[in-house]
Design a protein around this motif. Structure first.
Motif, mmCIF file in Angstrom:
data_model
loop_
_atom_site.group_PDB
_atom_site.id
_atom_site.type_symbol
_atom_site.label_atom_id
_atom_site.label_comp_id
_atom_site.label_asym_id
_atom_site.label_seq_id
_atom_site.Cartn_x
_atom_site.Cartn_y
_atom_site.Cartn_z
ATOM 1 N N TRP A 191 0.822 -1.471 -0.051
ATOM 2 C CA TRP A 191 -0.077 -0.021 0.038
ATOM 3 C C TRP A 191 0.804 1.135 -0.024
ATOM 4 C CZ3 TRP A 191 -2.548 -1.884 4.932
ATOM 5 C CH2 TRP A 191 -3.454 -2.873 4.919
ATOM 6 N N LEU A 235 -0.868 4.699 -0.266
ATOM 7 C CA LEU A 235 -1.489 5.238 1.136
ATOM 8 C C LEU A 235 -0.285 5.841 1.882
ATOM 9 C CD1 LEU A 235 -3.801 2.382 2.084
ATOM 10 C CD2 LEU A 235 -4.237 4.378 1.023
ATOM 11 N N VAL A 277 1.526 4.362 6.537
ATOM 12 C CA VAL A 277 0.455 3.884 7.274
ATOM 13 C C VAL A 277 0.450 2.989 8.281
ATOM 14 C CG1 VAL A 277 -1.394 5.044 5.899
ATOM 15 C CG2 VAL A 277 -0.851 2.570 5.824
ATOM 16 N N GLU A 326 -8.303 -3.605 -2.038
ATOM 17 C CA GLU A 326 -8.130 -2.035 -2.709
ATOM 18 C C GLU A 326 -7.897 -2.155 -4.197
ATOM 19 O OE1 GLU A 326 -8.197 2.164 -2.633
ATOM 20 O OE2 GLU A 326 -6.740 0.985 -3.799
ATOM 21 N N GLU A 342 -13.110 5.116 4.362
ATOM 22 C CA GLU A 342 -11.942 5.553 5.052
ATOM 23 C C GLU A 342 -11.136 4.911 5.947
ATOM 24 O OE1 GLU A 342 -10.921 9.719 7.140
ATOM 25 O OE2 GLU A 342 -12.130 9.934 5.447
ATOM 26 N N ARG A 355 -7.028 7.836 5.193
ATOM 27 C CA ARG A 355 -6.816 7.485 3.565
ATOM 28 C C ARG A 355 -8.245 7.127 3.145
ATOM 29 N NH1 ARG A 355 -2.639 7.787 6.639
ATOM 30 N NH2 ARG A 355 -0.618 8.316 5.412
ATOM 31 N N ARG A 356 -8.388 7.474 1.738
ATOM 32 C CA ARG A 356 -9.659 6.923 1.132
ATOM 33 C C ARG A 356 -9.357 5.874 0.666
ATOM 34 N NH1 ARG A 356 -14.374 7.487 2.030
ATOM 35 N NH2 ARG A 356 -15.700 7.402 0.381
#
Length: 157
Positions: A29, A33, A36, A115, A140, A144-145
Motif C-alpha cells: 500500500w 497510502l 500508514v 483495494e 476511509e 486515507r480514502r
C-alpha cells in the motif's frame, strides 16, 4: 508450499501477525497510502488472533502469513503474506485453508475485497479463480480514502 504449516492462530501469535501485517501492508500500500503501517501494532492483533477462523502460516516456527474466514458472512476477511516469503506457495495454501473453512461452514460462494490499486493481490486472486463482482466499497481507513473491489468464487467445485 516449501515447508509451510497452516494452523489455527493462538494468542502468542499476535506479535508475528502484527509484524507480517505491517511489512505486507507497507509493501502493498505505501505507493498509494503512504507510510500508514510504520510499526507493528501488537495490541491490535492480540484480540483479533483469537477470532474464529483465524489461521496462521508458519515456516520454521516463524509466522509468515495469516488469514481469516468469516463463516458468518462467507468472506475471506484477511489474507496477508510476508513479502520476504511471497512466491513460495504460502498465499495459495492460506487461501485454500480459509476457503476450506468457509466450505465446511456450508458456503457455496465466497467473497473478499481488496483495494482497487492493490494490483499484486488482485492478480493473485484472479489467478486463483476469483472474479470481480463489479461491486465497490468506498471507505476511509487511517485517514486515507479506500476504494475496495469485491471478488467472488464458487466453492462447489
Amino acid at each position: 508450499m516449501d515447508g509451510v504449516l497452516i494452523r489455527p492462530a493462538e494468542p502468542g501469535d499476535a506479535a508475528g501477525v502484527a509484524s507480517v501485517h505491517a511489512r505486507a501492508g507497507r509493501a502493498a500500500w505505501s505507493s498509494f497510502l503512504g507510510d500508514v503501517l510504520a510499526e507493528p501494532d501488537v495490541p491490535l492483533w492480540q484480540e483479533r488472533v483469537t477470532a474464529p477462523g483465524f489461521l496462521v502460516a508458519e515456516r520454521d516456527g516463524v509466522v509468515v502469513g495469516f488469514g481469516r474466514a468469516d463463516v458468518t458472512t462467507g468472506e475471506v476477511a484477511l489474507l496477508y503474506v510476508d513479502p520476504a516469503g511471497q512466491g513460495r506457495g504460502t498465499g495459495r495454501a492460506l487461501l485454500g485453508a480459509v476457503v476450506d473453512l468457509l466450505r465446511r461452514a456450508g458456503w457455496q460462494r465466497a467473497r473478499l475485497r481488496t483495494e482497487e490499486r492493490n494490483t499484486g493481490p488482485r492478480c493473485f486472486y484472479e489467478r486463483a479463480g476469483w472474479c470481480p463482482t463489479g461491486e465497490v466499497l468506498e471507505r476511509e481507513w487511517a485517514g486515507r480514502r479506500l476504494r475496495e473491489v469485491w471478488y467472488a468464487a464458487d466453492l462447489t467445485e
